[in-house]
Design an enzyme around this catalytic site. Sequence first.
Site, mmCIF file in Angstrom:
data_model
loop_
_atom_site.group_PDB
_atom_site.id
_atom_site.type_symbol
_atom_site.label_atom_id
_atom_site.label_comp_id
_atom_site.label_asym_id
_atom_site.label_seq_id
_atom_site.Cartn_x
_atom_site.Cartn_y
_atom_site.Cartn_z
ATOM 1 N N SER A 1 0.842 -1.205 0.000
ATOM 2 C CA SER A 1 0.000 0.000 0.000
ATOM 3 C C SER A 1 0.873 1.249 0.000
ATOM 4 C CB SER A 1 -0.925 0.002 1.229
ATOM 5 O OG SER A 1 -0.203 -0.242 2.416
ATOM 6 N N ASP B 1 5.591 -7.294 2.545
ATOM 7 C CA ASP B 1 4.442 -7.594 1.684
ATOM 8 C C ASP B 1 4.948 -7.811 0.252
ATOM 9 O OD1 ASP B 1 1.776 -7.927 1.167
ATOM 10 O OD2 ASP B 1 1.336 -5.775 1.022
ATOM 11 N N LYS C 1 4.068 -11.677 3.439
ATOM 12 C CA LYS C 1 2.640 -11.852 3.178
ATOM 13 C C LYS C 1 2.420 -11.832 1.678
ATOM 14 C CE LYS C 1 -0.452 -8.339 3.476
ATOM 15 N NZ LYS C 1 -0.969 -8.324 2.092
ATOM 16 N N GLU D 1 -0.925 -12.237 -1.431
ATOM 17 C CA GLU D 1 -2.372 -12.239 -1.656
ATOM 18 C C GLU D 1 -2.802 -13.456 -2.463
ATOM 19 O OE1 GLU D 1 -3.558 -8.549 -3.515
ATOM 20 O OE2 GLU D 1 -2.485 -7.333 -2.041
ATOM 21 N N GLU E 1 -9.333 -9.392 4.696
ATOM 22 C CA GLU E 1 -9.601 -7.965 4.437
ATOM 23 C C GLU E 1 -11.005 -7.787 3.868
ATOM 24 O OE1 GLU E 1 -6.683 -5.852 2.103
ATOM 25 O OE2 GLU E 1 -7.982 -4.083 1.933
HETATM 26 O O1 KIV Z 1 -0.339 -3.388 1.415
HETATM 27 C C1 KIV Z 1 -1.033 -3.381 2.426
HETATM 28 O O2 KIV Z 1 -0.975 -2.481 3.276
HETATM 29 C C2 KIV Z 1 -1.961 -4.467 2.589
HETATM 30 C C3 KIV Z 1 -3.147 -4.179 3.433
HETATM 31 C C4 KIV Z 1 -4.207 -3.597 2.566
HETATM 32 C C5 KIV Z 1 -3.597 -5.376 4.102
HETATM 33 O O3 KIV Z 1 -1.790 -5.499 2.037
#
Ligand code: KIV
Length: 284
Positions: free
Chosen positions: A49, A87, A117, A119, A186
């Site tokens: 994000s 992420d 993490k 998706e 989410e």
């Molecule tokens: O990138 C991020 O901050 C996320 C959140 C939306 C969970 O993946």
Amino acid sequence: MVDRKKLTIPYLFEKVHNCEPITWLTCYDYPTAYFQEQAGIDMILVGDSLGMTILGYDSTLPVTMEDMITHSKAVRRGAPTAFVIGDMPYMSYQPSVESAIRNAGRFMAEAGCDAIKLEGGTEMADRIEGIVKAGIPAIGHLGLTPQSASALGGFKVQGKGALQAKKIIESAKALEQAGAFCILLEMVPDRVCEIITKRAENCIIMSLGSGPSAHGQLLIYHDCFGLYPKFKPRMAKVFGEAGKVIQEGLNLYVKEVTEKTFPQPENWFGMKDDEYEALLEMLD
Ligand code: KIV
């Protein structure tokens, strides 16, 4: 610095065992990481994000591994004891299991992250399995997955219908079986989150706008402090108007410099008379 040992996965499971909610926020820079660490945050997500909140893109898709590594390193320096998660950005894991393992490894080796993490549901279970087999703790992300926003029809709640909810519940099980130690839900209805949390056997379930039944909560830092000018998602709560404070301060700075009320003597450095006289002589 906050007085605590480095947080670990067993510590997070202990919190779940003791029914203590886990705290989680996004973070992208050193000073904010420092503040979060002082507040005693458990987990920090260096989220892609940052493409929107920090770099000003309209989506997360242009974010690169280099962007993510740079910001993850800064966060690690500011928060040495928090559990920091990198992420995985768009196309760093979708092409193959091999690309997923290689890029997950970069977060650990180059940025000192504690986990990654990514998706996606059942279709990404093999990526999670590969990463976990490589010795890297992995977190799944279900429901609204921003990297697939176009395919999902925009940024909206996922799993409102029974059929879609069943798919999310099945995906959660597939990710847990693939070895994910944690799953983020989410913008999934609270009842679906509750079912997934109850069914989780060895997996921490975290909520972002998915209700109170999860083992903990995540929010995007910029939404919590009024720092993202474009919009505030409905599920976010503003815990402090930092954006307003900064804007007022900036307005004041511009006003004072323009009106010559800044700087004042305490804001500059002087020179002793004898050194000044000597300097003038040297210049003549
Ligand atoms: O990138 C991020 O901050 C996320 C959140 C939306 C969970 O993946």
